[in-house]
Design a protein around this motif. Structure first.
Motif, PDB file in Angstrom:
ATOM      1  N   LYS A 132       5.927   3.192  -1.133  1.00  0.00           N
ATOM      2  CA  LYS A 132       6.835   2.254  -1.803  1.00  0.00           C
ATOM      3  C   LYS A 132       8.282   2.015  -0.954  1.00  0.00           C
ATOM      4  N   GLN A 133       8.873   0.982  -0.799  1.00  0.00           N
ATOM      5  CA  GLN A 133       9.896   0.694   0.134  1.00  0.00           C
ATOM      6  C   GLN A 133      10.807  -0.056  -0.609  1.00  0.00           C
ATOM      7  N   PRO A 134      12.247   0.566  -0.498  1.00  0.00           N
ATOM      8  CA  PRO A 134      13.245   0.034  -1.515  1.00  0.00           C
ATOM      9  C   PRO A 134      13.902  -1.304  -0.966  1.00  0.00           C
ATOM     10  N   VAL A 177       0.105  -0.899   0.564  1.00  0.00           N
ATOM     11  CA  VAL A 177      -1.112  -0.223   0.430  1.00  0.00           C
ATOM     12  C   VAL A 177      -1.477   0.208   1.641  1.00  0.00           C
ATOM     13  N   ARG A 178      -2.127   1.594   1.737  1.00  0.00           N
ATOM     14  CA  ARG A 178      -2.481   2.104   2.945  1.00  0.00           C
ATOM     15  C   ARG A 178      -4.358   2.261   2.607  1.00  0.00           C
ATOM     16  N   PHE A 179      -4.960   1.912   3.593  1.00  0.00           N
ATOM     17  CA  PHE A 179      -6.248   2.341   3.749  1.00  0.00           C
ATOM     18  C   PHE A 179      -6.416   3.659   4.274  1.00  0.00           C
ATOM     19  N   LYS A 206      -1.364   3.712   9.030  1.00  0.00           N
ATOM     20  CA  LYS A 206      -1.804   2.803   9.755  1.00  0.00           C
ATOM     21  C   LYS A 206      -1.695   1.418   8.797  1.00  0.00           C
ATOM     22  N   SER A 207      -1.084   0.380   9.525  1.00  0.00           N
ATOM     23  CA  SER A 207      -0.652  -1.031   8.924  1.00  0.00           C
ATOM     24  C   SER A 207      -1.945  -1.447   8.316  1.00  0.00           C
ATOM     25  N   PRO A 208      -1.939  -2.026   6.809  1.00  0.00           N
ATOM     26  CA  PRO A 208      -3.033  -2.531   6.490  1.00  0.00           C
ATOM     27  C   PRO A 208      -3.526  -4.102   6.895  1.00  0.00           C
ATOM     28  N   LEU A 234      -8.644  -6.478  -4.562  1.00  0.00           N
ATOM     29  CA  LEU A 234      -7.537  -5.468  -4.276  1.00  0.00           C
ATOM     30  C   LEU A 234      -6.364  -5.705  -5.100  1.00  0.00           C
ATOM     31  N   ASP A 235      -5.908  -6.974  -5.173  1.00  0.00           N
ATOM     32  CA  ASP A 235      -4.703  -7.388  -5.957  1.00  0.00           C
ATOM     33  C   ASP A 235      -4.935  -6.891  -7.357  1.00  0.00           C
ATOM     34  N   ASP A 236      -6.286  -7.058  -7.884  1.00  0.00           N
ATOM     35  CA  ASP A 236      -6.441  -6.725  -9.239  1.00  0.00           C
ATOM     36  C   ASP A 236      -6.287  -5.241  -9.588  1.00  0.00           C
ATOM     37  N   ILE A 237      -6.761  -4.413  -8.718  1.00  0.00           N
ATOM     38  CA  ILE A 237      -6.761  -3.096  -8.545  1.00  0.00           C
ATOM     39  C   ILE A 237      -5.198  -2.385  -8.613  1.00  0.00           C
ATOM     40  N   ILE A 238      -4.496  -3.212  -7.801  1.00  0.00           N
ATOM     41  CA  ILE A 238      -3.198  -2.693  -7.539  1.00  0.00           C
ATOM     42  C   ILE A 238      -2.199  -3.097  -8.848  1.00  0.00           C
ATOM     43  N   LEU A 239      -2.717  -4.274  -9.293  1.00  0.00           N
ATOM     44  CA  LEU A 239      -1.734  -4.673 -10.396  1.00  0.00           C
ATOM     45  C   LEU A 239      -2.082  -3.747 -11.805  1.00  0.00           C
ATOM     46  N   LEU A 244       8.621 -15.412  -3.644  1.00  0.00           N
ATOM     47  CA  LEU A 244       7.760 -16.028  -2.731  1.00  0.00           C
ATOM     48  C   LEU A 244       8.262 -15.133  -1.214  1.00  0.00           C
ATOM     49  N   ASP A 245       7.025 -14.633  -0.720  1.00  0.00           N
ATOM     50  CA  ASP A 245       7.145 -13.706   0.346  1.00  0.00           C
ATOM     51  C   ASP A 245       7.106 -14.573   1.528  1.00  0.00           C
ATOM     52  N   ASP A 246       7.426 -13.950   2.732  1.00  0.00           N
ATOM     53  CA  ASP A 246       7.328 -14.574   3.956  1.00  0.00           C
ATOM     54  C   ASP A 246       7.773 -15.906   4.398  1.00  0.00           C
ATOM     55  N   ILE A 298      15.085  -5.305   7.968  1.00  0.00           N
ATOM     56  CA  ILE A 298      16.417  -5.069   8.587  1.00  0.00           C
ATOM     57  C   ILE A 298      16.478  -3.623   8.901  1.00  0.00           C
ATOM     58  N   GLU A 299      17.014  -3.285  10.430  1.00  0.00           N
ATOM     59  CA  GLU A 299      16.697  -2.249  10.980  1.00  0.00           C
ATOM     60  C   GLU A 299      18.130  -1.729  11.287  1.00  0.00           C
ATOM     61  N   THR A 300      19.069  -2.608  11.455  1.00  0.00           N
ATOM     62  CA  THR A 300      20.475  -2.046  11.948  1.00  0.00           C
ATOM     63  C   THR A 300      21.465  -2.503  10.988  1.00  0.00           C
ATOM     64  N   GLY A 324      14.146  -2.667   4.679  1.00  0.00           N
ATOM     65  CA  GLY A 324      13.952  -2.523   6.244  1.00  0.00           C
ATOM     66  C   GLY A 324      14.079  -0.957   6.111  1.00  0.00           C
ATOM     67  N   TYR A 325      13.874  -0.469   7.587  1.00  0.00           N
ATOM     68  CA  TYR A 325      13.867   0.906   7.790  1.00  0.00           C
ATOM     69  C   TYR A 325      15.494   1.409   7.627  1.00  0.00           C
ATOM     70  N   LEU A 326      16.338   0.581   7.725  1.00  0.00           N
ATOM     71  CA  LEU A 326      17.709   1.040   7.647  1.00  0.00           C
ATOM     72  C   LEU A 326      18.162   1.403   6.018  1.00  0.00           C
TER      73      LEU A 326
HETATM   74  P1  C2E Z   1       4.799  -7.824   3.931  1.00  0.00           P
HETATM   75  O1  C2E Z   1       4.652  -7.997   2.541  1.00  0.00           O
HETATM   76  O2  C2E Z   1       5.636  -8.632   4.611  1.00  0.00           O
HETATM   77  O3  C2E Z   1       5.352  -6.270   3.846  1.00  0.00           O
HETATM   78  C1  C2E Z   1       6.411  -5.947   4.695  1.00  0.00           C
HETATM   79  C2  C2E Z   1       5.889  -5.137   5.992  1.00  0.00           C
HETATM   80  O4  C2E Z   1       6.942  -4.849   6.778  1.00  0.00           O
HETATM   81  C3  C2E Z   1       4.980  -3.878   5.617  1.00  0.00           C
HETATM   82  O5  C2E Z   1       4.096  -3.830   6.623  1.00  0.00           O
HETATM   83  C4  C2E Z   1       6.237  -2.799   6.037  1.00  0.00           C
HETATM   84  O6  C2E Z   1       5.806  -1.538   6.173  1.00  0.00           O
HETATM   85  C5  C2E Z   1       6.921  -3.583   7.262  1.00  0.00           C
HETATM   86  N1  C2E Z   1       8.464  -3.144   7.246  1.00  0.00           N
HETATM   87  C6  C2E Z   1       9.305  -2.797   6.313  1.00  0.00           C
HETATM   88  N2  C2E Z   1      10.473  -2.528   6.849  1.00  0.00           N
HETATM   89  C7  C2E Z   1      10.459  -2.926   8.006  1.00  0.00           C
HETATM   90  C8  C2E Z   1      11.166  -2.717   9.209  1.00  0.00           C
HETATM   91  O7  C2E Z   1      12.598  -2.488   9.158  1.00  0.00           O
HETATM   92  N3  C2E Z   1      10.968  -3.109  10.287  1.00  0.00           N
HETATM   93  C9  C2E Z   1       9.709  -3.322  10.855  1.00  0.00           C
HETATM   94  N4  C2E Z   1       9.373  -3.858  11.950  1.00  0.00           N
HETATM   95  N5  C2E Z   1       8.664  -3.609  10.000  1.00  0.00           N
HETATM   96  C10 C2E Z   1       9.076  -3.385   8.550  1.00  0.00           C
HETATM   97  P2  C2E Z   1       2.830  -3.195   6.133  1.00  0.00           P
HETATM   98  O8  C2E Z   1       2.916  -2.088   5.005  1.00  0.00           O
HETATM   99  O9  C2E Z   1       2.091  -2.906   7.529  1.00  0.00           O
HETATM  100  O10 C2E Z   1       2.264  -4.452   5.396  1.00  0.00           O
HETATM  101  C11 C2E Z   1       1.631  -5.331   6.317  1.00  0.00           C
HETATM  102  C12 C2E Z   1       1.320  -6.813   5.416  1.00  0.00           C
HETATM  103  O11 C2E Z   1       0.352  -6.427   4.555  1.00  0.00           O
HETATM  104  C13 C2E Z   1       2.529  -6.931   4.106  1.00  0.00           C
HETATM  105  O12 C2E Z   1       3.546  -7.852   4.717  1.00  0.00           O
HETATM  106  C14 C2E Z   1       1.637  -7.698   3.118  1.00  0.00           C
HETATM  107  O13 C2E Z   1       1.417  -8.955   3.608  1.00  0.00           O
HETATM  108  C15 C2E Z   1       0.133  -7.140   3.261  1.00  0.00           C
HETATM  109  N6  C2E Z   1       0.131  -5.951   2.213  1.00  0.00           N
HETATM  110  C16 C2E Z   1       0.669  -4.662   2.120  1.00  0.00           C
HETATM  111  N7  C2E Z   1       0.296  -3.915   1.113  1.00  0.00           N
HETATM  112  C17 C2E Z   1      -0.340  -5.014   0.274  1.00  0.00           C
HETATM  113  C18 C2E Z   1      -0.900  -5.079  -0.986  1.00  0.00           C
HETATM  114  O14 C2E Z   1      -0.680  -4.180  -1.886  1.00  0.00           O
HETATM  115  N8  C2E Z   1      -1.612  -6.061  -1.478  1.00  0.00           N
HETATM  116  C19 C2E Z   1      -1.487  -7.320  -0.768  1.00  0.00           C
HETATM  117  N9  C2E Z   1      -2.098  -8.513  -1.224  1.00  0.00           N
HETATM  118  N10 C2E Z   1      -1.148  -7.281   0.562  1.00  0.00           N
HETATM  119  C20 C2E Z   1      -0.551  -6.251   1.178  1.00  0.00           C
END
Ligand code: C2E
Ligand code: CA
Ligand code: CA
Length: 540
Positions: A313-315, A331-333, A337-339, A355-360, A442-444, A502-504, A521-523
């Motif tokens: 979880k990230q705040p 999520v992490r597989f 490691k980024s998923p 996957l979405d269903d399980i996480i829900l 709405l993400d991204d 957001i890192e800084t 973000g990491y900050l």
């Molecule tokens: P996202 O939804 O845009 O998630 C944010 C990603 O940015 C996460 O990568 C997070 O670890 C990373 N991040 C957070 N803060 C910072 C920062 O300060 N700097 C940088 N460089 N990165 C930061 P993560 O966990 O590797 O996830 C990648 C993508 O995978 C996510 O992008 C999302 O689209 C997808 N994802 C992750 N978990 C799930 C899930 O449970 N279900 C679905 N459907 N997609 C997921």
């Protein structure tokens, strides 16, 4: 047989024929109709018998005339085809479904059945088609392939996927007239459709085609036919080179998975502009691709159903007060490691909704339990692809109906909105979710070309601005101006903004200055373990 028995037999077979068709035709090899019975309204104002002696190609719209000719030429004894959609000719033109066969022992004629009410069901009827070839457009191929696979399974028919790649098409087009180039495309469509099973023939890009067809149709026969058509139309008699590859669809895979693996493979083929897949021959490449996809799908499913997932979880904090507003579930597989790769793959194959269903369900069970800190609110990612699936959404509402905790504690983040085709329908789902009391983000935002279109069509509580803006905002003035514009636009729409990555401290201060409400973000905090209970038995 006595006379009565013969009549009885005849009636029986007539009844069977009319069970699925309105009009029966026998067509000779020169295209002439030798026999017609039934309702002929889409083709003639009077009787079916008026059709006798006419060319079958004249009954259909110009664009489908070639198709009829190729069907007569290519369906051999014992083969069946259809149903496929064609347009009838004339003033009362409408879509009709045609099927046919050459019956062994009666193979001098091609027997066709037309059903006049184009049944509303089949994906092939509603599919979008390329106007030059009449083939199904890439976006609709999956639905058609899925139906074709299902009907093949029902009829215990083994089918193959074949891919075709044309080379030298541009040279060809440059040395022939525009009409001739068009003619070649029309012939291509007709040849592929006449070879396909249940009309599952699609155009995947320039000079790239995919069809499903019966096992006994040889891919070489089809490539020869295509090549022959190009030579005949070419003044230099060179034609174009056509490579075909084919693979049997594994009967052990479910129709749904097979369609997903197939579409994933076809998409790889379509986006492979450098011909990498052809290096070892298309057949080998397709085979490898399908096998790998199938194996990856099994691994993915194993990972998600056998409790092998872990969660972080990230705040997300208020930029002004720095108070945590909620946490995003990631999520992490595999540990550390980024998923990302897995998620992209799952989106490509449709497994993402599992996957979405399980996480829900995990999130709901976590928030319902005592482990959850009473202040914790969670946002879970839901792919646009899942949101477009009736199966997923009905599960979603079923799961949400039993929620006993405060609804504001569970938010949805819609990722990969680019996958949403029907925005109106997606918005209905989103509004239903919001009406229950859950917030939607709405993400991204800003990552894709159509973000504003999504914002226009989808009413949401939050937009999350893509990290790319945050990374460049300090360096480039234009980016900062854009961010400021987005923030003010969102405010006018009553939508809050979140900036990610957001890192800084500088970035945070600047974003607050530009009018952004919240940050992640990491900050403020790296993704940290979230202890979803790992009990078994939550498989979809
Ligand atoms: P996202 O939804 O845009 O998630 C944010 C990603 O940015 C996460 O990568 C997070 O670890 C990373 N991040 C957070 N803060 C910072 C920062 O300060 N700097 C940088 N460089 N990165 C930061 P993560 O966990 O590797 O996830 C990648 C993508 O995978 C996510 O992008 C999302 O689209 C997808 N994802 C992750 N978990 C799930 C899930 O449970 N279900 C679905 N459907 N997609 C997921
Ligand atoms: Ca997200
Ligand atoms: Ca994001």
């Amino acid at each position: 047989m006595t006379g009565t028995e013969i009549i009885q037999q005849r009636n029986r077979f007539m009844a069977f024929s009319f069970a699925s068709a309105d009009l029966l035709l026998e067509v000779q090899n020169d295209g002439n109709i030798g026999f017609a019975l039934g309702a002929a309204t889409p083709f003639t104002k009077s009787e079916a018998s008026d059709l006798v002696g006419r060319q079958v190609a004249d009954l259909v719209a110009v664009k489908d005339a070639k198709l009829m000719q190729h069907l007569i030429a290519s369906i051999s004894a014992g083969q069946r085809f259809g149903p496929m959609t064609v347009r009838s000719a004339g003033d009362t033109a409408r879509d009709v479904m045609v099927s046919g066969c050459r019956f062994p022992g009666y193979e001098e004629v091609l027997c066709l059945t037309f059903s006049i009410e184009a049944r509303s069901g089949p994906a092939t009827v509603v599919a979008e088609r390329d106007s030059h070839t009449g083939l199904i457009e890439a976006g609709d191929f999956e639905g058609v392939a899925k139906e074709a696979l299902q009907s093949a399974r029902k009829g215990s028919q083994d089918i193959k996927l074949s891919l075709f790649s044309f080379e030298g098409q541009e040279d060809f087009a440059s040395r022939v007239d525009g009409d001739v180039a068009e003619e070649f495309l029309a012939q291509t469509g007709a040849i592929l459709r006449s070879a396909a099973f249940a009309d599952a023939a699609g155009r995947q890009g320039d000079g790239k085609y995919a069809i499903l067809h019966a096992n006994d149709v040889e891919v070489n026969t089809i490539t020869d036919r295509l090549r022959q058509a190009s030579i005949e139309l070419d003044p230099k008699r060179e034609g174009i080179r056509i490579e075909g590859g084919s693979i049997e669809i594994e009967p052990e895979m479910s129709a749904k998975d097979a369609a997903a693996a197939l579409v994933f493979a076809v998409n790889q083929f379509a986006s492979d502009d450098n011909g990498l897949l052809r290096a070892e021959g298309l057949t080998t490449s397709v085979e490898t691709l399908m096998k790998e996809t199938g194996a990856r799908m099994s691994r993915f499913r194993e990972a998600i159903t056998q409790g092998k997932l872990s969660f972080l979880k990230q705040p997300i904090v208020d930029l002004q007060s720095k108070q945590t507003h909620h946490y995003e579930v990631l999520v992490r597989f595999e540990e550390n490691k980024s998923p990302y790769e897995m998620i992209r793959f799952a989106e490509g194959t449709g497994l993402i909704m599992e996957l979405d269903d399980i996480i829900l369900k995990q999130a709901i069970s976590y928030l319902s339990g005592s482990e959850a800190d009473s202040n914790t609110s969670l946002a879970i990612n839901v792919s646009g692809r899942s949101l477009s699936s009736p199966t997923f959404t009905s599960n979603l509402f079923r799961a949400m109906s039993g929620v006993t905790f405060a609804r504001s504690k569970l938010m949805l983040e819609i990722t990969e909105s680019a996958i949403i085709e029907d925005l109106t329908q997606a918005n209905q789902i989103i509004q239903k979710v919001r009406k229950l009391g859950h917030m939607v983000c709405l993400d991204d935002f800003g990552a894709g070309a159509a973000s504003f279109q999504y914002l226009r069509a989808l009413t949401v509580d939050f937009i999350k601005i893509d990290g790319a803006y945050v990374r460049t905002a300090l360096k480039r003035g234009r980016e900062a101006t854009l961010l400021k514009g987005i923030a003010s636009l969102a405010r006018d729409l009553d939508t809050r903004t979140i900036a990610e990555s957001i890192e800084t401290k500088e970035q945070s201060a600047m974003l607050l200055d530009l009018g952004i409400d919240q940050g992640q973000g990491y900050l403020f905090g790296r993704p940290a373990p979230l202890n979803f209970s790992r009990q078994d038995g939550y498989a979809a």
